[in-house]
Design a protein around this motif. Structure first.
Motif, PDB file in Angstrom:
ATOM      1  N   UNK A  94       4.570   8.670   3.345  1.00  0.00           N
ATOM      2  CA  UNK A  94       3.414   9.236   2.653  1.00  0.00           C
ATOM      3  C   UNK A  94       3.846  10.085   1.463  1.00  0.00           C
ATOM      4  N   UNK A  95       5.017  10.731   1.582  1.00  0.00           N
ATOM      5  CA  UNK A  95       5.545  11.549   0.493  1.00  0.00           C
ATOM      6  C   UNK A  95       7.060  11.415   0.448  1.00  0.00           C
ATOM      7  N   UNK A  96       7.584  11.438  -0.771  1.00  0.00           N
ATOM      8  CA  UNK A  96       9.022  11.344  -0.981  1.00  0.00           C
ATOM      9  C   UNK A  96       9.410  12.220  -2.167  1.00  0.00           C
ATOM     10  N   UNK A  97      10.656  12.663  -2.173  1.00  0.00           N
ATOM     11  CA  UNK A  97      11.190  13.341  -3.353  1.00  0.00           C
ATOM     12  C   UNK A  97      11.897  12.312  -4.223  1.00  0.00           C
ATOM     13  N   UNK A  98      12.133  12.654  -5.472  1.00  0.00           N
ATOM     14  CA  UNK A  98      12.877  11.759  -6.361  1.00  0.00           C
ATOM     15  C   UNK A  98      14.262  11.457  -5.773  1.00  0.00           C
ATOM     16  N   UNK A  99      14.883  12.501  -5.214  1.00  0.00           N
ATOM     17  CA  UNK A  99      16.224  12.336  -4.648  1.00  0.00           C
ATOM     18  C   UNK A  99      16.198  11.346  -3.484  1.00  0.00           C
ATOM     19  N   UNK A 100      15.129  11.401  -2.670  1.00  0.00           N
ATOM     20  CA  UNK A 100      14.999  10.449  -1.562  1.00  0.00           C
ATOM     21  C   UNK A 100      14.986   9.019  -2.094  1.00  0.00           C
ATOM     22  N   UNK A 101      14.222   8.809  -3.145  1.00  0.00           N
ATOM     23  CA  UNK A 101      14.101   7.471  -3.723  1.00  0.00           C
ATOM     24  C   UNK A 101      15.457   6.981  -4.219  1.00  0.00           C
ATOM     25  N   UNK A 117      13.603   1.340  -4.149  1.00  0.00           N
ATOM     26  CA  UNK A 117      13.052   0.342  -5.051  1.00  0.00           C
ATOM     27  C   UNK A 117      11.697   0.672  -5.632  1.00  0.00           C
ATOM     28  N   UNK A 118      11.318   1.950  -5.623  1.00  0.00           N
ATOM     29  CA  UNK A 118      10.056   2.349  -6.254  1.00  0.00           C
ATOM     30  C   UNK A 118      10.128   2.079  -7.749  1.00  0.00           C
ATOM     31  N   UNK A 119      11.206   2.547  -8.344  1.00  0.00           N
ATOM     32  CA  UNK A 119      11.536   2.310  -9.743  1.00  0.00           C
ATOM     33  C   UNK A 119      13.048   2.142  -9.802  1.00  0.00           C
ATOM     34  N   UNK A 120      13.543   1.667 -10.927  1.00  0.00           N
ATOM     35  CA  UNK A 120      14.992   1.627 -11.059  1.00  0.00           C
ATOM     36  C   UNK A 120      15.512   3.057 -11.246  1.00  0.00           C
ATOM     37  N   UNK A 121      16.794   3.243 -11.073  1.00  0.00           N
ATOM     38  CA  UNK A 121      17.367   4.588 -11.067  1.00  0.00           C
ATOM     39  C   UNK A 121      17.197   5.316 -12.402  1.00  0.00           C
ATOM     40  N   UNK A 173       0.797  -1.228   0.000  1.00  0.00           N
ATOM     41  CA  UNK A 173       0.000   0.000   0.000  1.00  0.00           C
ATOM     42  C   UNK A 173       0.829   1.277   0.000  1.00  0.00           C
ATOM     43  N   UNK A 174       2.058   1.203  -0.462  1.00  0.00           N
ATOM     44  CA  UNK A 174       2.889   2.384  -0.541  1.00  0.00           C
ATOM     45  C   UNK A 174       4.360   2.028  -0.490  1.00  0.00           C
ATOM     46  N   UNK A 175       5.187   3.018  -0.211  1.00  0.00           N
ATOM     47  CA  UNK A 175       6.634   2.825  -0.141  1.00  0.00           C
ATOM     48  C   UNK A 175       7.053   2.765   1.324  1.00  0.00           C
ATOM     49  N   UNK A 176       7.848   1.752   1.658  1.00  0.00           N
ATOM     50  CA  UNK A 176       8.324   1.569   3.028  1.00  0.00           C
ATOM     51  C   UNK A 176       9.850   1.664   3.057  1.00  0.00           C
ATOM     52  N   UNK A 177      10.388   1.852   4.268  1.00  0.00           N
ATOM     53  CA  UNK A 177      11.844   1.925   4.406  1.00  0.00           C
ATOM     54  C   UNK A 177      12.503   0.546   4.350  1.00  0.00           C
ATOM     55  N   UNK A 178      11.681  -0.509   4.449  1.00  0.00           N
ATOM     56  CA  UNK A 178      12.141  -1.886   4.290  1.00  0.00           C
ATOM     57  C   UNK A 178      10.949  -2.732   3.874  1.00  0.00           C
ATOM     58  N   UNK A 179      11.183  -3.987   3.566  1.00  0.00           N
ATOM     59  CA  UNK A 179      10.122  -4.862   3.086  1.00  0.00           C
ATOM     60  C   UNK A 179       9.100  -5.115   4.200  1.00  0.00           C
TER      61      UNK A 179
END
Length: 245
Positions: free
Chosen positions: A182-189, A195-199, A165-171
């Motif tokens: 709840x919110x992230x910047x591209x740089x954070x990712x 692992x939201x998307x590949x680099x 249900x979203x992006x977590x700091x671990x599995x």
């Protein structure tokens, strides 16, 4: 009824999403349920394009790690995405949604070749367009294909449909104390390797200012909720959004 927040979107589906609990192959009931969710969004007047992975059938990277030529393995993965695209097209047609499959690898007997302006015209006419075969090149993921197609057709957002249900700091399946963002910047990712998307895909989204919403596809109606601006999943973008409204 609330108005949709976006006019044109790209929905990114993993191949595994079509497999359901089977873990491999295509579950027709799951594909039908996804088609219903897409129909709900189309009925709002939103233009929808879809990019599907092929991991439920074949993963090019996995094949290459076992000795197969990487380019050959990736082309096999592209063909797997075509199979998934045709399955989703069939489900959408059964729900009376006019759909076109456009493939980056020419195979005119089963799909149209990818032509940017033709894809845009289909979308303007209310048709769902499914982009198959990734970018048509080995060494690039379907995440990169989604980012590339989003830039080409000027989509306002990429909807990243996941099994969480979203992006977590671990599995979260392995760590019950995983923290959800709840919110992230591209740089954070990029910096945190989330692992939201590949680099490559993330950088392409950042360069073209294409925001992402990461959400759980297994919850019925979630695609519609994201399009309507409800606080679902995780937002990734250059600027944070106000979720207090």
């Amino acid at each position: 009824m609330d108005a949709p927040k976006f006019k044109r979107v790209i929905l990114k589906l993993s191949g595994e999403a079509l497999a359901g609990t089977m873990g491999y192959g295509i579950d027709p009931e799951v594909v039908s349920s996804i088609a219903v969710q897409i129909k709900e969004v189309v009925q709002l007047g939103v233009e929808v394009a879809v990019v599907i992975g092929g991991g439920n059938i074949w993963r090019g990277v996995a094949g290459s790690t076992k000795g197969m030529d990487r380019a050959t393995a990736d082309y096999m993965g592209m063909l797997a995405t075509v199979i998934n695209s045709l399955a989703l097209q069939d489900a959408l047609v059964q729900h009376n949604i006019v759909t076109r499959v456009q493939t980056a690898i020419e195979m005119r007997d089963v799909a149209e070749p990818y032509i940017r302006l033709r894809a845009i015209r289909h979308l303007e006419k209310g048709r769902v367009v499914i982009f198959a075969a990734g970018t048509g090149n080995p060494y690039f993921s379907t995440d990169t294909a989604a980012a590339l197609r989003a830039a080409e057709i000027e989509a306002e957002v990429i909807l990243m449909a996941k099994r969480v249900d979203g992006v977590y700091d671990s599995d979260p399946y392995k760590n019950k104390n995983a923290i959800k963002f709840t919110q992230l910047s591209y740089i954070d990712v990029l910096n945190k390797g989330l692992g939201v998307m590949d680099s490559t895909a993330t950088s392409l989204c950042m360069d073209n200012r294409i925001p992402l919403f990461v959400f759980d596809i297994n919850v019925p109606g979630n695609i519609k909720k994201v399009v309507l601006g409800e606080n679902v999943g995780t937002y990734v973008g250059g600027d944070f959004i106000d979720t207090s409204v």
